[in-house]
Design a protein around this motif. Structure first.
Motif, PDB file in Angstrom:
ATOM      1  N   VAL A 173       0.820  -1.205   0.000  1.00 28.60           N
ATOM      2  CA  VAL A 173       0.000   0.000   0.000  1.00 28.60           C
ATOM      3  C   VAL A 173       0.854   1.256   0.000  1.00 28.60           C
ATOM      4  O   VAL A 173       0.799   2.067  -0.928  1.00 28.60           O
ATOM      5  N   GLU A 174       1.688   1.428   1.059  1.00 27.51           N
ATOM      6  CA  GLU A 174       2.486   2.638   1.160  1.00 27.51           C
ATOM      7  C   GLU A 174       3.418   2.544   2.356  1.00 27.51           C
ATOM      8  O   GLU A 174       3.284   1.654   3.201  1.00 27.51           O
ATOM      9  N   GLN A 175       4.343   3.461   2.432  1.00 31.27           N
ATOM     10  CA  GLN A 175       5.128   3.665   3.651  1.00 31.27           C
ATOM     11  C   GLN A 175       4.338   4.618   4.541  1.00 31.27           C
ATOM     12  O   GLN A 175       3.800   5.618   4.059  1.00 31.27           O
ATOM     13  N   SER A 176       4.268   4.296   5.816  1.00 30.42           N
ATOM     14  CA  SER A 176       3.500   5.136   6.723  1.00 30.42           C
ATOM     15  C   SER A 176       4.095   5.050   8.125  1.00 30.42           C
ATOM     16  O   SER A 176       5.111   4.380   8.332  1.00 30.42           O
ATOM     17  N   GLN A 177       3.458   5.683   9.089  1.00 28.36           N
ATOM     18  CA  GLN A 177       3.920   5.644  10.473  1.00 28.36           C
ATOM     19  C   GLN A 177       2.792   5.237  11.394  1.00 28.36           C
ATOM     20  O   GLN A 177       1.647   5.655  11.215  1.00 28.36           O
ATOM     21  N   ILE A 178       3.117   4.398  12.376  1.00 22.42           N
ATOM     22  CA  ILE A 178       2.194   4.021  13.438  1.00 22.42           C
ATOM     23  C   ILE A 178       2.867   4.389  14.751  1.00 22.42           C
ATOM     24  O   ILE A 178       3.941   3.874  15.067  1.00 22.42           O
ATOM     25  N   ALA A 179       2.248   5.309  15.496  1.00 21.19           N
ATOM     26  CA  ALA A 179       2.804   5.783  16.766  1.00 21.19           C
ATOM     27  C   ALA A 179       4.258   6.243  16.596  1.00 21.19           C
ATOM     28  O   ALA A 179       5.109   5.987  17.444  1.00 21.19           O
ATOM     29  N   GLY A 180       4.538   6.875  15.459  1.00 19.92           N
ATOM     30  CA  GLY A 180       5.864   7.411  15.204  1.00 19.92           C
ATOM     31  C   GLY A 180       6.868   6.423  14.645  1.00 19.92           C
ATOM     32  O   GLY A 180       8.013   6.788  14.376  1.00 19.92           O
ATOM     33  N   VAL A 181       6.461   5.163  14.459  1.00 23.56           N
ATOM     34  CA  VAL A 181       7.359   4.135  13.939  1.00 23.56           C
ATOM     35  C   VAL A 181       7.172   4.003  12.425  1.00 23.56           C
ATOM     36  O   VAL A 181       6.057   3.744  11.960  1.00 23.56           O
ATOM     37  N   PRO A 182       8.230   4.172  11.618  1.00 23.31           N
ATOM     38  CA  PRO A 182       8.114   3.990  10.174  1.00 23.31           C
ATOM     39  C   PRO A 182       7.725   2.553   9.844  1.00 23.31           C
ATOM     40  O   PRO A 182       8.342   1.605  10.338  1.00 23.31           O
ATOM     41  N   CYS A 183       6.699   2.392   9.029  1.00 15.94           N
ATOM     42  CA  CYS A 183       6.159   1.061   8.733  1.00 15.94           C
ATOM     43  C   CYS A 183       5.922   0.866   7.246  1.00 15.94           C
ATOM     44  O   CYS A 183       5.775   1.831   6.487  1.00 15.94           O
ATOM     45  N   ASP A 184       5.873  -0.389   6.845  1.00 16.49           N
ATOM     46  CA  ASP A 184       5.372  -0.783   5.538  1.00 16.49           C
ATOM     47  C   ASP A 184       3.928  -1.230   5.732  1.00 16.49           C
ATOM     48  O   ASP A 184       3.646  -2.139   6.520  1.00 16.49           O
ATOM     49  N   HIS A 185       3.027  -0.597   5.018  1.00 12.20           N
ATOM     50  CA  HIS A 185       1.601  -0.919   5.085  1.00 12.20           C
ATOM     51  C   HIS A 185       1.281  -1.865   3.929  1.00 12.20           C
ATOM     52  O   HIS A 185       1.468  -1.515   2.763  1.00 12.20           O
ATOM     53  N   ILE A 186       0.831  -3.078   4.264  1.00  8.16           N
ATOM     54  CA  ILE A 186       0.529  -4.067   3.231  1.00  8.16           C
ATOM     55  C   ILE A 186      -0.901  -4.571   3.399  1.00  8.16           C
ATOM     56  O   ILE A 186      -1.508  -4.443   4.468  1.00  8.16           O
ATOM     57  N   ALA A 187      -1.426  -5.132   2.315  1.00 11.95           N
ATOM     58  CA  ALA A 187      -2.779  -5.669   2.304  1.00 11.95           C
ATOM     59  C   ALA A 187      -2.740  -7.095   1.787  1.00 11.95           C
ATOM     60  O   ALA A 187      -2.107  -7.371   0.762  1.00 11.95           O
ATOM     61  N   LEU A 188      -3.386  -7.997   2.500  1.00 16.35           N
ATOM     62  CA  LEU A 188      -3.423  -9.407   2.125  1.00 16.35           C
ATOM     63  C   LEU A 188      -4.872  -9.870   2.041  1.00 16.35           C
ATOM     64  O   LEU A 188      -5.726  -9.384   2.783  1.00 16.35           O
ATOM     65  N   ARG A 189      -5.133 -10.811   1.175  1.00 15.42           N
ATOM     66  CA  ARG A 189      -6.503 -11.294   1.011  1.00 15.42           C
ATOM     67  C   ARG A 189      -6.530 -12.812   1.005  1.00 15.42           C
ATOM     68  O   ARG A 189      -5.689 -13.463   0.386  1.00 15.42           O
ATOM     69  N   GLY A 190      -7.520 -13.377   1.708  1.00 11.88           N
ATOM     70  CA  GLY A 190      -7.728 -14.815   1.718  1.00 11.88           C
ATOM     71  C   GLY A 190      -9.176 -15.140   1.455  1.00 11.88           C
ATOM     72  O   GLY A 190      -9.928 -14.300   0.948  1.00 11.88           O
ATOM     73  N   LYS A 191      -9.604 -16.324   1.821  1.00  9.27           N
ATOM     74  CA  LYS A 191     -10.953 -16.769   1.495  1.00  9.27           C
ATOM     75  C   LYS A 191     -12.039 -16.120   2.333  1.00  9.27           C
ATOM     76  O   LYS A 191     -13.127 -15.857   1.855  1.00  9.27           O
ATOM     77  N   LYS A 192     -11.768 -15.886   3.610  1.00 10.34           N
ATOM     78  CA  LYS A 192     -12.833 -15.469   4.515  1.00 10.34           C
ATOM     79  C   LYS A 192     -12.681 -14.084   5.109  1.00 10.34           C
ATOM     80  O   LYS A 192     -13.581 -13.596   5.774  1.00 10.34           O
ATOM     81  N   ALA A 193     -11.549 -13.458   4.913  1.00  8.09           N
ATOM     82  CA  ALA A 193     -11.341 -12.140   5.508  1.00  8.09           C
ATOM     83  C   ALA A 193     -10.252 -11.386   4.775  1.00  8.09           C
ATOM     84  O   ALA A 193      -9.483 -11.958   4.010  1.00  8.09           O
ATOM     85  N   ASP A 194     -10.213 -10.096   5.027  1.00  9.93           N
ATOM     86  CA  ASP A 194      -9.171  -9.216   4.508  1.00  9.93           C
ATOM     87  C   ASP A 194      -8.309  -8.760   5.681  1.00  9.93           C
ATOM     88  O   ASP A 194      -8.830  -8.466   6.759  1.00  9.93           O
ATOM     89  N   LEU A 195      -7.015  -8.664   5.451  1.00  7.63           N
ATOM     90  CA  LEU A 195      -6.085  -8.266   6.508  1.00  7.63           C
ATOM     91  C   LEU A 195      -5.191  -7.125   6.036  1.00  7.63           C
ATOM     92  O   LEU A 195      -4.605  -7.187   4.965  1.00  7.63           O
ATOM     93  N   GLN A 196      -5.109  -6.089   6.845  1.00  4.38           N
ATOM     94  CA  GLN A 196      -4.111  -5.047   6.636  1.00  4.38           C
ATOM     95  C   GLN A 196      -3.078  -5.156   7.749  1.00  4.38           C
ATOM     96  O   GLN A 196      -3.428  -5.368   8.914  1.00  4.38           O
ATOM     97  N   LEU A 197      -1.817  -5.012   7.394  1.00  2.00           N
ATOM     98  CA  LEU A 197      -0.726  -5.088   8.359  1.00  2.00           C
ATOM     99  C   LEU A 197       0.195  -3.888   8.192  1.00  2.00           C
ATOM    100  O   LEU A 197       0.504  -3.488   7.068  1.00  2.00           O
ATOM    101  N   TRP A 198       0.616  -3.345   9.320  1.00  2.23           N
ATOM    102  CA  TRP A 198       1.642  -2.311   9.333  1.00  2.23           C
ATOM    103  C   TRP A 198       2.850  -2.910  10.038  1.00  2.23           C
ATOM    104  O   TRP A 198       2.788  -3.238  11.232  1.00  2.23           O
ATOM    105  N   VAL A 199       3.941  -3.100   9.319  1.00  2.00           N
ATOM    106  CA  VAL A 199       5.135  -3.776   9.834  1.00  2.00           C
ATOM    107  C   VAL A 199       6.280  -2.783   9.933  1.00  2.00           C
ATOM    108  O   VAL A 199       6.574  -2.054   8.973  1.00  2.00           O
TER     109      VAL A 199
END
Length: 270
Positions: A173-199
């Motif tokens: 998705v993009e580079q972003s920040q969570i609570a001031g921490v630089p993160c990689d924002h990614i999106a994953l998709r499976g059969k029953k749900a959608d997941l967003q992760l900030w790593v």
């Protein structure tokens, strides 16, 4: 209206895996989409490998989840979970719900204990005949005892395999920040749900936030978790994983409802 079984929330997240990418991430040609997917999976795998190889860690997780009422209205409940893991066979999770109810679970390689401090009850499942790992204890806890354990996959050493097997689509998705921490924002998709992760970026690719959307549930409810206070070398003596019943505590049989909030007046997930 069906109740949402939250006991396998994180298990569903990463074993069934799941999230639609934002529209701008889907624009462009096939080559761009493939590159985006490869980049997202690289971030996810790096996180999973890092967590699965960590010999110990502690983390605080602030969570919230929607529960769809019979009227169709979504009501959010939540809790804070403090997790301490010491591989291969020690785990402690302390939980404080928003209504003040405290409880949790402990595993010391032999005894699996769940407790509810408000009700002053606890249940034990002795594994002295078959001492096991945290992975085995969690599988037994969820599958055999039918107990809820949100974010269970977070402490499972098989996380990388589960992640790879569950993802059907991925997008960076993009580079972003969570609570001031630089993160990689990614999106994953499976059969029953959608997941967003900030790593988190850098040499410690730890999860900072996740959001799950249950695409097959009525009302498309969401579950979110915000991670803080990661410690990869926590003080975790054996005594931390041993439960001492409070005065007057009553030992009962394992029950999926044993650690649920009381008197909310609303339908809640299990």
């Amino acid at each position: 209206m069906k109740r949402i079984k939250l006991g396998m929330l994180f298990a569903w997240v990463l074993t069934l895996l799941l999230v639609g990418a934002p529209l701008h991430a889907q624009e462009g040609g096939t080559a761009d989409m493939e590159k985006s997917g490869e980049q997202a999976m690289a971030v996810a795998k790096r996180m999973a490998e890092f967590l699965s190889k960590a010999q110990s860690f502690s983390v605080t997780v602030d969570t919230g989840f929607d529960v769809v009422q019979d009227s169709g209205q979504k009501i959010e409940f939540g809790e804070i979970r403090n997790i301490v893991l010491r591989r291969p066979d020690h785990l402690r999770i302390d939980e404080t719900k928003r209504n003040g109810v405290k409880g949790g679970m402990m595993f010391d390689g032999k005894d699996l204990v769940v407790f509810n401090l408000k009700a002053n009850v606890y249940a034990t499942d002795a594994r002295t005949d078959k001492p096991g790992t945290v992975d085995e204890a969690i599988a037994h806890f969820i599958n055999d005892l039918d107990m809820r354990l949100p974010l269970a996959e977070l402490v499972d050493s098989n996380l990388p395999k589960m992640l790879e097997a569950g993802v059907r689509e991925a997008a960076y998705v993009e580079q972003s920040q969570i609570a001031g921490v630089p993160c990689d924002h990614i999106a994953l998709r499976g059969k029953k749900a959608d997941l967003q992760l900030w790593v988190a970026q850098g040499d410690q690719p730890l999860p900072c936030r996740l959001v799950i959307t249950y695409t097959r549930e009525d009302g498309r409810p969401q579950y979110w978790a915000q991670f803080s206070d990661w410690n990869l070398s926590p003080k975790a003596p054996n005594s931390l994983f041993v439960f001492t019943p409070p005065k007057g505590a009553v030992k009962i049989a394992f029950s999926p409802r044993m650690i649920q909030p009381v008197g909310t007046g609303m339908k809640e997930g299990k």
